[in-house]
Scaffold this active site. Structure first.
Site, PDB file in Angstrom:
ATOM      1  CG  HIS A 107      -5.791   2.516  -6.106  1.00 26.91           C
ATOM      2  ND1 HIS A 107      -5.537   3.501  -5.185  1.00 26.91           N
ATOM      3  CD2 HIS A 107      -4.589   1.976  -6.415  1.00 26.91           C
ATOM      4  CE1 HIS A 107      -4.224   3.567  -4.957  1.00 26.91           C
ATOM      5  NE2 HIS A 107      -3.631   2.647  -5.701  1.00 26.91           N
ATOM      6  CB  CYS A 115     -16.667 -12.759 -12.641  1.00 23.74           C
ATOM      7  SG  CYS A 115     -16.757 -14.554 -12.556  1.00 23.74           S
TER       8      CYS A 115
HETATM    9  C1  BV8 Z   1       1.312  -2.775  -4.761  1.00 27.29           C
HETATM   10  C2  BV8 Z   1      -8.719   0.822  -2.868  1.00 27.29           C
HETATM   11  C3  BV8 Z   1       2.950  -4.021  -6.010  1.00 27.29           C
HETATM   12  C4  BV8 Z   1      -9.372   0.665  -1.550  1.00 27.29           C
HETATM   13  C5  BV8 Z   1      -6.569   1.562  -2.296  1.00 27.29           C
HETATM   14  C6  BV8 Z   1       5.406  -0.845   3.349  1.00 27.29           C
HETATM   15  C7  BV8 Z   1       5.929   0.358   2.929  1.00 27.29           C
HETATM   16  C8  BV8 Z   1       5.539   0.935   1.720  1.00 27.29           C
HETATM   17  C9  BV8 Z   1       4.600   0.289   0.902  1.00 27.29           C
HETATM   18  C10 BV8 Z   1       4.067  -0.898   1.337  1.00 27.29           C
HETATM   19  C11 BV8 Z   1       4.458  -1.468   2.549  1.00 27.29           C
HETATM   20  N1  BV8 Z   1       3.772  -2.619   2.699  1.00 27.29           N
HETATM   21  C12 BV8 Z   1       2.963  -2.807   1.613  1.00 27.29           C
HETATM   22  C13 BV8 Z   1       3.139  -1.765   0.772  1.00 27.29           C
HETATM   23  C14 BV8 Z   1       2.479  -1.556  -0.531  1.00 27.29           C
HETATM   24  C15 BV8 Z   1       1.070  -1.018  -0.313  1.00 27.29           C
HETATM   25  C16 BV8 Z   1       1.108   0.282   0.440  1.00 27.29           C
HETATM   26  O1  BV8 Z   1       1.445   1.316  -0.111  1.00 27.29           O
HETATM   27  N2  BV8 Z   1       0.742   0.221   1.726  1.00 27.29           N
HETATM   28  C17 BV8 Z   1       0.762   1.440   2.545  1.00 27.29           C
HETATM   29  C18 BV8 Z   1      -0.505   1.505   3.399  1.00 27.29           C
HETATM   30  C19 BV8 Z   1       2.003   1.398   3.408  1.00 27.29           C
HETATM   31  N3  BV8 Z   1       0.542  -0.802  -1.640  1.00 27.29           N
HETATM   32  C20 BV8 Z   1      -0.099  -1.797  -2.279  1.00 27.29           C
HETATM   33  O2  BV8 Z   1      -0.349  -2.870  -1.785  1.00 27.29           O
HETATM   34  C21 BV8 Z   1      -0.465  -1.512  -3.730  1.00 27.29           C
HETATM   35  N4  BV8 Z   1      -0.011  -2.590  -4.559  1.00 27.29           N
HETATM   36  O3  BV8 Z   1       2.179  -2.130  -4.213  1.00 27.29           O
HETATM   37  O4  BV8 Z   1       1.558  -3.808  -5.665  1.00 27.29           O
HETATM   38  C22 BV8 Z   1       3.233  -3.268  -7.243  1.00 27.29           C
HETATM   39  C23 BV8 Z   1       3.897  -2.040  -7.160  1.00 27.29           C
HETATM   40  C24 BV8 Z   1       4.188  -1.352  -8.329  1.00 27.29           C
HETATM   41  C25 BV8 Z   1       3.801  -1.858  -9.569  1.00 27.29           C
HETATM   42  C26 BV8 Z   1       3.117  -3.076  -9.636  1.00 27.29           C
HETATM   43  C27 BV8 Z   1       2.819  -3.781  -8.481  1.00 27.29           C
HETATM   44  C28 BV8 Z   1      -1.963  -1.422  -3.880  1.00 27.29           C
HETATM   45  C29 BV8 Z   1      -2.466  -0.216  -3.139  1.00 27.29           C
HETATM   46  C30 BV8 Z   1      -3.926   0.017  -3.477  1.00 27.29           C
HETATM   47  C31 BV8 Z   1      -4.738   0.003  -2.205  1.00 27.29           C
HETATM   48  N5  BV8 Z   1      -6.098   0.371  -2.519  1.00 27.29           N
HETATM   49  N6  BV8 Z   1      -7.774   1.863  -2.697  1.00 27.29           N
HETATM   50  C32 BV8 Z   1     -10.593   1.507  -1.568  1.00 27.29           C
HETATM   51  O5  BV8 Z   1     -10.569   2.607  -2.162  1.00 27.29           O
HETATM   52  O6  BV8 Z   1     -11.545   1.059  -0.957  1.00 27.29           O
HETATM   53  S1  BV8 Z   1      -5.628   2.758  -1.569  1.00 27.29           S
HETATM   54  C33 BV8 Z   1      -6.572   3.896  -0.709  1.00 27.29           C
HETATM   55  O7  BV8 Z   1      -5.655   4.865  -0.132  1.00 27.29           O
HETATM   56  C34 BV8 Z   1      -7.418   4.784  -1.577  1.00 27.29           C
HETATM   57  O8  BV8 Z   1      -7.888   4.216  -2.739  1.00 27.29           O
HETATM   58  C35 BV8 Z   1      -6.530   5.938  -1.932  1.00 27.29           C
HETATM   59  O9  BV8 Z   1      -6.219   5.878  -3.279  1.00 27.29           O
HETATM   60  C36 BV8 Z   1      -5.284   5.614  -1.251  1.00 27.29           C
HETATM   61  C37 BV8 Z   1      -4.421   6.783  -0.924  1.00 27.29           C
HETATM   62  O10 BV8 Z   1      -5.153   7.642  -0.177  1.00 27.29           O
HETATM   63  P1  BV8 Z   1      -5.311   9.150  -0.702  1.00 27.29           P
HETATM   64  O11 BV8 Z   1      -6.011   9.131  -2.004  1.00 27.29           O
HETATM   65  O12 BV8 Z   1      -3.985   9.830  -0.647  1.00 27.29           O
HETATM   66  O13 BV8 Z   1      -6.294   9.647   0.373  1.00 27.29           O
HETATM   67  P2  BV8 Z   1      -5.932  10.039   1.875  1.00 27.29           P
HETATM   68  O14 BV8 Z   1      -7.195  10.017   2.645  1.00 27.29           O
HETATM   69  O15 BV8 Z   1      -4.776   9.221   2.352  1.00 27.29           O
HETATM   70  O16 BV8 Z   1      -5.397  11.536   1.734  1.00 27.29           O
HETATM   71  C38 BV8 Z   1      -6.302  12.537   1.297  1.00 27.29           C
HETATM   72  C39 BV8 Z   1      -5.465  13.799   1.166  1.00 27.29           C
HETATM   73  O17 BV8 Z   1      -6.304  14.818   0.631  1.00 27.29           O
HETATM   74  C40 BV8 Z   1      -4.929  14.321   2.503  1.00 27.29           C
HETATM   75  O18 BV8 Z   1      -3.560  14.629   2.334  1.00 27.29           O
HETATM   76  C41 BV8 Z   1      -5.751  15.594   2.774  1.00 27.29           C
HETATM   77  O19 BV8 Z   1      -4.952  16.613   3.356  1.00 27.29           O
HETATM   78  C42 BV8 Z   1      -6.134  15.999   1.365  1.00 27.29           C
HETATM   79  N7  BV8 Z   1      -7.414  16.700   1.297  1.00 27.29           N
HETATM   80  C43 BV8 Z   1      -8.530  16.507   2.055  1.00 27.29           C
HETATM   81  N8  BV8 Z   1      -9.511  17.358   1.641  1.00 27.29           N
HETATM   82  C44 BV8 Z   1      -8.983  18.072   0.596  1.00 27.29           C
HETATM   83  C45 BV8 Z   1      -7.659  17.662   0.369  1.00 27.29           C
HETATM   84  N9  BV8 Z   1      -6.883  18.201  -0.585  1.00 27.29           N
HETATM   85  C46 BV8 Z   1      -7.427  19.163  -1.354  1.00 27.29           C
HETATM   86  N10 BV8 Z   1      -8.692  19.625  -1.200  1.00 27.29           N
HETATM   87  C47 BV8 Z   1      -9.496  19.089  -0.245  1.00 27.29           C
HETATM   88  N11 BV8 Z   1     -10.750  19.562  -0.108  1.00 27.29           N
END
Ligand code: BV8
Length: 236
Positions: A107, A115
């Site tokens: 990501h 750029c």
């Molecule tokens: C793509 C940059 C095509 C931003 C990020 C409808 C249904 C399904 C999918 C889609 C849909 N509509 C659109 C989509 C696709 C979409 C998507 O998935 N949307 C979701 C919201 C529904 N995806 C995309 O658009 C991706 N592109 O699909 O292109 C393609 C596909 C395949 C191959 C080629 C092309 C692009 C997605 C990238 C988005 N950018 N990051 C930024 O960082 O500013 S995503 C963003 O959320 C973060 O970067 C992070 O990576 C991501 C996921 O979050 P997590 O890392 O899981 O973090 P989260 O807070 O959610 O969870 C934390 C977890 O840790 C929790 O479970 C918690 O319990 C746990 N935790 C907390 N503390 C601890 C812990 N565990 C252990 N120890 C601890 N101490």
């Protein structure tokens, strides 16, 4: 597990104990902002200053945080294994600072800016690069405004060919600190399962894709991982 082909995917949860906010936990980053407004190309076009402020705050925080025991445990795990691939959804550099050598940031990265004319990314973390004002590129005759070097929703993740190759060959797939909300990261465990890999999850709470894991260790990565890595390395 020493001779096994191991692939690890990390999410925001592994950086939580370093003080970096996750996305979907209670005090998460998405509490204050709608995803559409700050993590999409449309949001950047419609309100670049809002998006820039959101990323500048996270870029500045990079200077104040340190890797935690989970990051160090993974770096030790990598050093002890023959076949190891680390994929991260995270945009911080804590894995590298803990000693992980090859990190696939699917990501993007907070430390580099991109750029939009040339597509080139450059490391821009000096004081003047971290102010509220936009930052200009150094690659174009007519310098243009640099964007965050981040994969936004609707954009294609980076290193996917390398990631799919590693997944299709892996024998063990371990996910650490991810809620399983975001695709294609959240679908990787299905690929690993399909090719018969052992799938392991280390997470604080139940993620959306919990059913896909053979083994689940609930708890804080910083507390669980050092012991888990020792156990995995002692397995035959
Ligand atoms: C793509 C940059 C095509 C931003 C990020 C409808 C249904 C399904 C999918 C889609 C849909 N509509 C659109 C989509 C696709 C979409 C998507 O998935 N949307 C979701 C919201 C529904 N995806 C995309 O658009 C991706 N592109 O699909 O292109 C393609 C596909 C395949 C191959 C080629 C092309 C692009 C997605 C990238 C988005 N950018 N990051 C930024 O960082 O500013 S995503 C963003 O959320 C973060 O970067 C992070 O990576 C991501 C996921 O979050 P997590 O890392 O899981 O973090 P989260 O807070 O959610 O969870 C934390 C977890 O840790 C929790 O479970 C918690 O319990 C746990 N935790 C907390 N503390 C601890 C812990 N565990 C252990 N120890 C601890 N101490």
């Amino acid at each position: 597990m020493q001779s096994k082909r191991v692939v690890v995917l990390t999410g925001a949860g592994i950086s939580a104990e370093s003080g970096i906010r996750t996305f979907r936990d209670n005090d998460g980053l998405w509490e204050e902002h709608r995803i559409e407004d700050v993590a999409t190309p449309e949001g950047w076009r419609e309100n670049p200053q809002l998006v820039w402020n959101f990323y500048q705050a996270r870029r500045r925080q990079m200077l104040e945080v340190e890797p935690n025991p989970a990051h160090f445990a993974l770096a030790e795990f990598e050093n002890a294994l023959q076949y190891f691939t680390l994929i991260t959804q995270n945009v911080d550099d804590l894995h590298e600072r803990a000693g992980s050598s090859k990190v696939l940031h699917m990501h993007g990265n907070l430390k580099t800016l991109r750029c939009e004319q040339s597509g080139r990314s450059e490391l821009r973390m000096s004081d003047e690069d971290l102010r509220p004002q936009f930052v200009k590129c150094t690659c174009c005759a007519e310098p243009s405004t640099l964007r965050p070097d981040i994969v936004w929703f609707g954009e294609t993740p980076i290193h996917m060919r390398e990631i799919y190759t590693a997944l299709e060959e892996c024998e063990v797939f371990i996910v650490i600190g991810s809620s399983g909300h975001v695709y294609p990261a959240s679908g990787m465990v299905n690929i690993a399962k399909m090719i018969g890999a052992r799938t392991i999850l280390v997470n604080l709470e139940e993620p959306l894709n919990a059913y896909d894991f053979d083994e689940i260790h609930y708890g804080k990565a910083g507390e669980l991982l050092p012991k888990l890595v020792q156990g995995w390395l002692n397995e035959s």
